[in-house]
Design a protein around this motif. Structure first.
Motif, short mmCIF file in Angstrom:
data_model
loop_
_atom_site.label_atom_id
_atom_site.label_comp_id
_atom_site.label_asym_id
_atom_site.label_seq_id
_atom_site.Cartn_x
_atom_site.Cartn_y
_atom_site.Cartn_z
N PHE A 58 53.45 0.14 17.66
CA PHE A 58 53.21 1.09 18.74
C PHE A 58 51.91 1.84 18.52
O PHE A 58 51.14 2.08 19.45
N GLY A 59 51.62 2.19 17.27
CA GLY A 59 50.37 2.89 16.96
C GLY A 59 49.15 2.07 17.32
O GLY A 59 48.18 2.58 17.89
N GLN A 60 49.17 0.78 16.99
CA GLN A 60 48.05 -0.09 17.31
C GLN A 60 47.89 -0.24 18.83
O GLN A 60 46.77 -0.20 19.35
N THR A 61 49.00 -0.39 19.52
CA THR A 61 48.96 -0.50 20.98
C THR A 61 48.40 0.78 21.59
O THR A 61 47.58 0.73 22.52
N ARG A 103 44.70 1.17 21.32
CA ARG A 103 44.03 0.34 22.32
C ARG A 103 44.07 1.03 23.69
O ARG A 103 43.09 0.99 24.45
N PHE A 104 45.20 1.67 23.96
CA PHE A 104 45.33 2.41 25.22
C PHE A 104 44.24 3.47 25.35
O PHE A 104 43.59 3.59 26.39
N VAL A 105 44.04 4.26 24.31
CA VAL A 105 43.09 5.37 24.38
C VAL A 105 41.69 4.86 24.70
O VAL A 105 40.99 5.38 25.59
N LEU A 111 41.34 13.84 40.63
CA LEU A 111 42.53 13.22 40.05
C LEU A 111 42.13 11.91 39.39
O LEU A 111 41.47 11.08 40.01
N LEU A 112 42.54 11.74 38.14
CA LEU A 112 42.30 10.50 37.41
C LEU A 112 43.64 9.90 37.02
O LEU A 112 44.49 10.58 36.41
N SER A 113 43.84 8.64 37.35
CA SER A 113 45.05 7.92 36.98
C SER A 113 44.67 6.64 36.26
O SER A 113 43.85 5.86 36.75
N VAL A 114 45.26 6.43 35.07
CA VAL A 114 45.06 5.17 34.34
C VAL A 114 46.42 4.70 33.85
O VAL A 114 47.13 5.44 33.17
N GLU A 115 46.80 3.49 34.23
CA GLU A 115 48.07 2.92 33.78
C GLU A 115 47.83 1.53 33.21
O GLU A 115 47.40 0.64 33.93
N LEU A 116 48.09 1.38 31.92
CA LEU A 116 47.95 0.08 31.25
C LEU A 116 49.35 -0.43 30.93
O LEU A 116 49.81 -0.44 29.78
N VAL A 139 51.41 7.28 32.21
CA VAL A 139 52.71 7.24 31.55
C VAL A 139 52.81 6.04 30.61
O VAL A 139 53.87 5.73 30.11
N THR A 140 51.68 5.37 30.35
CA THR A 140 51.69 4.15 29.55
C THR A 140 50.98 4.32 28.21
O THR A 140 50.76 3.34 27.50
N GLY A 141 50.63 5.53 27.85
CA GLY A 141 50.02 5.82 26.56
C GLY A 141 49.83 7.31 26.41
O GLY A 141 49.95 8.06 27.38
#
Length: 363
Positions: A66-69, A72-74, A163-168, A107-109
């Motif tokens: 999860f930490g590695q994922t 990558r999200f950030v 407004l900024l939205s990012v969902e990976l 909500v994905t990172g």
């Protein structure tokens, strides 16, 4: 009041056909042949033709923590957020150092400092910009973010809010999880980002911005629905909660909620020429159409977005909005933007084009 000056959508460069994504995910999600047959059927019926992924397809085969994922999200979220924000500001004719207020949602990172803070030195935003990072609203956050910007700008009519939205979403797919929730979700969600630039009335008048004004907003939280949609944190990341109960919530609540909201604004459904629905999935869109008695192609733009890129969680309704802003609108046209998210929560945003907009100019 407030006005939408520009909306820009951004997608990762890696795009794949739905069938190719399904074949890659099958052995990672389940080794059970029966469950694999179910997964293929669910993916083929998801209303999704292709999706953009933040990583090359082969990289999803690698086992990661999860930490590695999240690392990558950030990095990738910051890049996509910067791309969408610069494009939206450019379309609006506003410089980064003119932005006064930022709402960031995903909500994905997770990140602390949040992604919006990372953008301040990167893009030349002011170091006194007001920031509100939001986590947990999920798919409803695109609509909720516009509503909260509107709330702010009513009290700051000369300012600029973003407004900024990012969902990976692809980074949250769970390996070795053959629950029905994961089988469905693995075929629905894609990756993407969007930025919305809004201005207060005084700023809009001074700049001559012709985008739609936000006429009204409404929020709802439906009792007894907390386990219908959401994420459950675990050692391997965010495990999705996605049940068929969402359709029941729509059927029970949406017709009355929309009628009441429109009545408050002295409107009826026939007065709405533009319906901007979060493309949560085929059954969700069917439920919206059924409950609101919409004509056959009223949600066509949402369905096309679903087919092209999948469900992008909070970014999805903003991608639909970006496409709608490129069309022509006469003075007096009304639109209703709405979405659902964990809770179950709902957000409604009433838009009005009180100034004519030509398609060639809007594009």
């Amino acid at each position: 009041m407030s006005r939408i000056a520009a909306v820009a959508a951004a997608l990762p460069e890696h795009a794949y056909a739905q069938a190719d994504i399904t074949e890659m995910l099958l052995p990672l999600v389940t080794r059970d042949p029966g469950k694999q047959r179910v997964m293929r059927r669910l993916h083929s019926n998801a209303g999704v033709d292709s999706r953009h992924l933040v990583l090359p397809l082969d990289e999803y085969r690698r086992a990661v923590t999860f930490g590695q994922t999240n690392d990558r999200f950030v990095g990738e979220a910051t890049r996509l957020a910067a791309t969408s924000l610069l494009q939206a500001l450019g379309e609006a004719g506003i410089a980064p150092d003119e932005v006064d207020f930022i709402v960031f949602t995903s909500v994905t990172g997770i990140s602390a400092p949040s992604v919006d803070a990372l953008l301040v030195p990167l893009l030349g935003l002011r170091d006194d910009v007001k920031r509100v990072p939001i986590f947990g609203l999920g798919c409803v956050a695109g609509a909720a973010g516009i509503a909260r910007l509107h709330d702010y700008l009513k009290g700051h009519p000369d300012e600029v809010a973003v407004l900024l939205s990012v969902e990976l979403c692809s980074l949250t797919v769970q390996r070795d999880d053959d629950s029905m929730d994961n089988l469905v979700a693995s075929g629905l969600f894609g990756d993407g980002a969007a930025a919305v630039v809004m201005v207060g009335d005084a700023r809009a008048d001074r700049m001559g911005i012709a985008g739609p004004r936000v006429a009204d907003t409404r929020s709802r939280l439906y009792a007894g629905s907390r386990d219908v949609i959401g994420f459950r944190p675990s050692e391997t990341g965010f495990r999705v909660i996605l049940t068929a109960g969402v359709v029941d919530v729509i059927d029970a609540n949406f017709p009355g909620d929309v009628r009441g909201f429109l009545d408050r604004n002295e409107l009826i459904a026939d007065d709405i020429g533009t319906w901007i629905a979060h493309p949560g999935g085929p059954k969700v869109l069917d439920a919206f159409e059924r409950g609101l008695a919409l004509p056959g192609r009223a949600l066509e733009r949402s369905r096309r977005s679903m087919a092209a890129v999948g469900n992008l969680s909070s970014s999805s309704v903003l991608h639909v909005l970006a496409g709608e802003l490129h069309g022509a609108h006469a003075a007096g046209d009304h639109g209703l933007l709405f979405a659902l998210g964990p809770g179950i929560s709902a957000e409604f945003v009433l838009l009005e084009w009180d100034r004519p907009v030509a398609a060639a100019l809007a594009a």
